[in-house]
Design an enzyme around this catalytic site. Structure first.
Site, PDB file in Angstrom:
ATOM      1  N   CYS A  10       1.791  -4.355   7.810  1.00  0.00           N
ATOM      2  CA  CYS A  10       2.906  -4.020   8.250  1.00  0.00           C
ATOM      3  C   CYS A  10       3.001  -2.505   8.903  1.00  0.00           C
ATOM      4  O   CYS A  10       2.109  -2.020   9.177  1.00  0.00           O
ATOM      5  CB  CYS A  10       4.070  -4.076   6.979  1.00  0.00           C
ATOM      6  SG  CYS A  10       3.690  -2.816   5.689  1.00  0.00           S
ATOM      7  N   ASN A  13       2.559   0.181   5.204  1.00  0.00           N
ATOM      8  CA  ASN A  13       1.551  -0.165   4.249  1.00  0.00           C
ATOM      9  C   ASN A  13       2.029   0.620   2.961  1.00  0.00           C
ATOM     10  O   ASN A  13       1.084   0.760   1.996  1.00  0.00           O
ATOM     11  CB  ASN A  13       0.149   0.042   4.667  1.00  0.00           C
ATOM     12  CG  ASN A  13      -0.908  -0.337   3.864  1.00  0.00           C
ATOM     13  OD1 ASN A  13      -1.854   0.255   3.434  1.00  0.00           O
ATOM     14  ND2 ASN A  13      -0.940  -1.446   3.294  1.00  0.00           N
ATOM     15  N   CYS A  15       5.325  -1.338   1.457  1.00  0.00           N
ATOM     16  CA  CYS A  15       6.205  -2.192   0.858  1.00  0.00           C
ATOM     17  C   CYS A  15       5.558  -3.469   1.222  1.00  0.00           C
ATOM     18  O   CYS A  15       5.003  -4.308   0.264  1.00  0.00           O
ATOM     19  CB  CYS A  15       7.539  -2.047   1.675  1.00  0.00           C
ATOM     20  SG  CYS A  15       8.561  -0.508   1.242  1.00  0.00           S
ATOM     21  N   ARG A  16       5.607  -4.132   2.378  1.00  0.00           N
ATOM     22  CA  ARG A  16       5.274  -5.611   2.678  1.00  0.00           C
ATOM     23  C   ARG A  16       4.149  -5.829   2.495  1.00  0.00           C
ATOM     24  O   ARG A  16       3.751  -6.915   1.896  1.00  0.00           O
ATOM     25  CB  ARG A  16       6.206  -6.031   3.887  1.00  0.00           C
ATOM     26  CG  ARG A  16       7.555  -6.012   3.935  1.00  0.00           C
ATOM     27  CD  ARG A  16       8.247  -6.054   5.439  1.00  0.00           C
ATOM     28  NE  ARG A  16       7.578  -4.779   6.090  1.00  0.00           N
ATOM     29  CZ  ARG A  16       7.678  -4.625   7.562  1.00  0.00           C
ATOM     30  NH1 ARG A  16       8.363  -5.724   8.087  1.00  0.00           N
ATOM     31  NH2 ARG A  16       7.725  -3.605   7.990  1.00  0.00           N
ATOM     32  N   SER A  17       3.252  -5.099   3.379  1.00  0.00           N
ATOM     33  CA  SER A  17       1.716  -5.766   3.477  1.00  0.00           C
ATOM     34  C   SER A  17       1.047  -5.343   1.701  1.00  0.00           C
ATOM     35  O   SER A  17       0.086  -6.457   1.507  1.00  0.00           O
ATOM     36  CB  SER A  17       0.880  -5.070   4.335  1.00  0.00           C
ATOM     37  OG  SER A  17       0.900  -3.706   4.453  1.00  0.00           O
ATOM     38  N   ASP A 127      11.796  -5.729   7.215  1.00  0.00           N
ATOM     39  CA  ASP A 127      11.605  -4.317   6.455  1.00  0.00           C
ATOM     40  C   ASP A 127      12.607  -4.104   5.251  1.00  0.00           C
ATOM     41  O   ASP A 127      13.992  -4.050   5.502  1.00  0.00           O
ATOM     42  CB  ASP A 127      11.646  -3.413   7.610  1.00  0.00           C
ATOM     43  CG  ASP A 127      11.422  -2.035   7.281  1.00  0.00           C
ATOM     44  OD1 ASP A 127      11.104  -1.807   5.989  1.00  0.00           O
ATOM     45  OD2 ASP A 127      11.072  -1.132   8.243  1.00  0.00           O
TER      46      ASP A 127
HETATM   47  P1  4NP Z   1       6.598  -1.460   5.464  1.00  0.00           P
HETATM   48  O1  4NP Z   1       8.072  -0.572   4.841  1.00  0.00           O
HETATM   49  O2  4NP Z   1       6.291  -1.379   6.726  1.00  0.00           O
HETATM   50  O3  4NP Z   1       6.765  -2.748   4.625  1.00  0.00           O
HETATM   51  O4  4NP Z   1       5.521  -0.547   4.361  1.00  0.00           O
HETATM   52  C1  4NP Z   1       8.335   0.676   5.693  1.00  0.00           C
HETATM   53  C2  4NP Z   1       7.766   1.768   5.201  1.00  0.00           C
HETATM   54  C3  4NP Z   1       8.010   3.137   5.547  1.00  0.00           C
HETATM   55  C4  4NP Z   1       8.826   3.010   6.648  1.00  0.00           C
HETATM   56  C5  4NP Z   1       9.401   1.734   7.189  1.00  0.00           C
HETATM   57  C6  4NP Z   1       9.170   0.801   6.702  1.00  0.00           C
HETATM   58  N1  4NP Z   1       9.207   4.275   7.541  1.00  0.00           N
HETATM   59  O5  4NP Z   1       9.964   4.273   8.395  1.00  0.00           O
HETATM   60  O6  4NP Z   1       8.806   5.334   6.949  1.00  0.00           O
END
Ligand code: 4NP
Length: 159
Positions: A10, A13, A15-17, A127
């Protein structure tokens, strides 16, 4: 026997992955097949490098019995050599991965998690970072559903 190697990707790294990694590991453990799989996750960015998974994501995952233990790391070029499948959570991740691919062989390894959905009709794992708690639950619902589909895909295509 050669292991099935899968990398979930993702943006951050956190939340989702990491959740995809934990959900898929739990699914494989339940099937008693953990020696046959290598499962990891990474981000297309290094925004959160070294950080544990987002507290909110951890809390929602724990309620379903998943322990998010990974620390954020950015994708490495060598990941394309190591892994059989590289699974993107959304279209941005997918196209970022395609740009990082060095060859057609690398590109062929890139898929999207929701390609393996069975019950849900989402075309990406949304997201949850800037939203409320519902978003974290949807992530887990989608990952549990698509994880089963991914497992069957890997079993049926691996030679
Ligand atoms: P992830 O979520 O891609 O599922 O880990 C996010 C984590 C951080 C951010 C965006 C999405 N950010 O903008 O910092």
């Amino acid at each position: 026997m050669k292991k099935y190697k899968v990398l979930f990707v993702c943006l951050g790294n956190i939340c989702r992955s990491p959740s995809a990694e934990a959900v898929f590991k739990a699914l494989i453990e339940k099937k008693g097949e953990e020696p046959d799989f290598e499962i990891d996750s990474a981000g297309t960015s290094d925004y959160h490098e070294g950080e544990p998974a987002d507290q909110r994501m951890q809390k929602h995952a724990e309620k379903r019995g998943y322990n998010l233990t990974s620390n954020s790391r950015p994708l490495k070029t060598e990941d394309f050599d190591k892994f059989d499948l590289i699974v993107a959570m959304d279209d941005n991740n997918y196209y970022d991965l395609k740009e990082k691919a060095r060859s057609l062989e690398d590109e062929k390894k890139i898929v999207k998690m929701t390609d393996f959905s069975r019950k849900f009709e989402y075309d990406h794992v949304p997201d949850p970072y800037f939203g409320g708690s519902e978003g974290f639950e949807i992530v887990l619902d989608l990952l549990e559903d698509a994880g089963e589909g991914l497992y069957h895909h890997m079993k049926s295509t691996k030679n």
